[in-house]
Design a protein around this motif. Structure first.
Motif, PDB file in Angstrom:
ATOM      1  N   UNK A  14       0.835  -1.208   0.000  1.00 37.63           N
ATOM      2  CA  UNK A  14       0.000   0.000   0.000  1.00 37.63           C
ATOM      3  C   UNK A  14       0.869   1.257   0.000  1.00 37.63           C
ATOM      4  N   UNK A  15       2.027   1.211   0.637  1.00 39.74           N
ATOM      5  CA  UNK A  15       2.940   2.356   0.609  1.00 39.74           C
ATOM      6  C   UNK A  15       3.460   2.635  -0.786  1.00 39.74           C
ATOM      7  N   UNK A  16       3.823   1.592  -1.501  1.00 44.49           N
ATOM      8  CA  UNK A  16       4.303   1.760  -2.880  1.00 44.49           C
ATOM      9  C   UNK A  16       3.167   2.248  -3.776  1.00 44.49           C
ATOM     10  N   UNK A  17       1.982   1.671  -3.610  1.00 46.83           N
ATOM     11  CA  UNK A  17       0.827   2.097  -4.404  1.00 46.83           C
ATOM     12  C   UNK A  17       0.488   3.558  -4.104  1.00 46.83           C
ATOM     13  N   UNK A  18       0.576   3.954  -2.836  1.00 47.95           N
ATOM     14  CA  UNK A  18       0.321   5.346  -2.472  1.00 47.95           C
ATOM     15  C   UNK A  18       1.312   6.287  -3.143  1.00 47.95           C
ATOM     16  N   UNK A  19       2.558   5.888  -3.201  1.00 52.34           N
ATOM     17  CA  UNK A  19       3.566   6.713  -3.860  1.00 52.34           C
ATOM     18  C   UNK A  19       3.221   6.918  -5.332  1.00 52.34           C
ATOM     19  N   UNK A  20       2.824   5.855  -6.009  1.00 50.09           N
ATOM     20  CA  UNK A  20       2.461   5.943  -7.424  1.00 50.09           C
ATOM     21  C   UNK A  20       1.234   6.846  -7.597  1.00 50.09           C
ATOM     22  N   UNK A  21       0.216   6.637  -6.775  1.00 50.46           N
ATOM     23  CA  UNK A  21      -1.005   7.440  -6.872  1.00 50.46           C
ATOM     24  C   UNK A  21      -0.711   8.905  -6.548  1.00 50.46           C
ATOM     25  N   UNK A  22       0.117   9.140  -5.547  1.00 51.32           N
ATOM     26  CA  UNK A  22       0.460  10.506  -5.165  1.00 51.32           C
ATOM     27  C   UNK A  22       1.225  11.221  -6.267  1.00 51.32           C
ATOM     28  N   UNK A  57      -9.767   5.281  -4.762  1.00 52.52           N
ATOM     29  CA  UNK A  57      -8.600   4.415  -4.571  1.00 52.52           C
ATOM     30  C   UNK A  57      -7.585   5.091  -3.668  1.00 52.52           C
ATOM     31  N   UNK A  58      -7.359   6.381  -3.875  1.00 54.27           N
ATOM     32  CA  UNK A  58      -6.443   7.158  -3.042  1.00 54.27           C
ATOM     33  C   UNK A  58      -6.915   7.125  -1.586  1.00 54.27           C
ATOM     34  N   UNK A  59      -8.200   7.338  -1.380  1.00 49.03           N
ATOM     35  CA  UNK A  59      -8.783   7.327  -0.037  1.00 49.03           C
ATOM     36  C   UNK A  59      -8.589   5.973   0.643  1.00 49.03           C
ATOM     37  N   UNK A  60      -8.925   4.906  -0.049  1.00 51.07           N
ATOM     38  CA  UNK A  60      -8.817   3.567   0.537  1.00 51.07           C
ATOM     39  C   UNK A  60      -7.363   3.220   0.849  1.00 51.07           C
ATOM     40  N   UNK A  61      -6.465   3.508  -0.078  1.00 50.65           N
ATOM     41  CA  UNK A  61      -5.047   3.223   0.152  1.00 50.65           C
ATOM     42  C   UNK A  61      -4.502   4.017   1.340  1.00 50.65           C
ATOM     43  N   UNK A  62      -4.820   5.305   1.388  1.00 49.16           N
ATOM     44  CA  UNK A  62      -4.309   6.144   2.472  1.00 49.16           C
ATOM     45  C   UNK A  62      -4.870   5.706   3.822  1.00 49.16           C
ATOM     46  N   UNK A  63      -6.158   5.412   3.873  1.00 50.22           N
ATOM     47  CA  UNK A  63      -6.757   4.957   5.126  1.00 50.22           C
ATOM     48  C   UNK A  63      -6.169   3.619   5.564  1.00 50.22           C
ATOM     49  N   UNK A  64      -6.075   2.685   4.637  1.00 46.58           N
ATOM     50  CA  UNK A  64      -5.521   1.381   5.013  1.00 46.58           C
ATOM     51  C   UNK A  64      -4.088   1.527   5.517  1.00 46.58           C
ATOM     52  N   UNK A  65      -3.282   2.255   4.777  1.00 48.57           N
ATOM     53  CA  UNK A  65      -1.873   2.389   5.129  1.00 48.57           C
ATOM     54  C   UNK A  65      -1.714   3.089   6.487  1.00 48.57           C
ATOM     55  N   UNK A  66      -2.418   4.177   6.678  1.00 55.60           N
ATOM     56  CA  UNK A  66      -2.315   4.920   7.933  1.00 55.60           C
ATOM     57  C   UNK A  66      -2.863   4.163   9.130  1.00 55.60           C
TER      58      UNK A  66
END
Length: 113
Positions: A14-22, A57-66
């Motif tokens: 999720x951290x890597x996916x967040x980086x790509x989305x960000x 997707x950004x919301x779900x990834x950020x919430x899950x990761x955090x």
């Protein structure tokens, strides 16, 4: 694989996916915007199905990761089980509330016409 190892792996993914989305978000919204960056232009973009999906997707990834990170910290550092379970419950309820509010905001958003 036990749940701790799976959560560890998903946290990294999720951290890597967040980086790509960000990076995609910054590119589209700040570095290479199409036209002027005004409220109306952003509103029109956010009304499109792709951008709704992207923001969800950004919301779900950020919430899950955090929240997964917070959960891991509680497991590691809070020794009293009653306090750990109470705080984990608050994290779960808070995360669920943020997910519902964020989803309702993104799905229901319509630009002013």
């Amino acid at each position: 694989m036990n749940t701790g190892a799976l959560r560890w792996l998903l946290h990294r993914v999720s951290g890597i996916a967040l980086l790509v989305v960000l990076l995609f978000h910054f590119g589209a919204a700040h570095y290479f915007p199409v036209g002027d960056v005004t409220y109306q232009a952003v509103a029109q973009r956010l009304a499109q199905p792709f951008w709704k999906f992207f923001n969800l997707a950004f919301l779900v990834l950020a919430l899950y990761h955090g929240l997964n990170g917070g959960w891991s910290i509680l497991e590691d550092y809070v020794e009293k089980s009653w306090l750990r379970m109470t705080l984990m419950g608050l994290i779960f309820v808070g995360g669920l509330a943020l997910l519902v509010l964020g989803t309702l905001t993104v799905v229901a958003f319509q630009p002013n016409r």
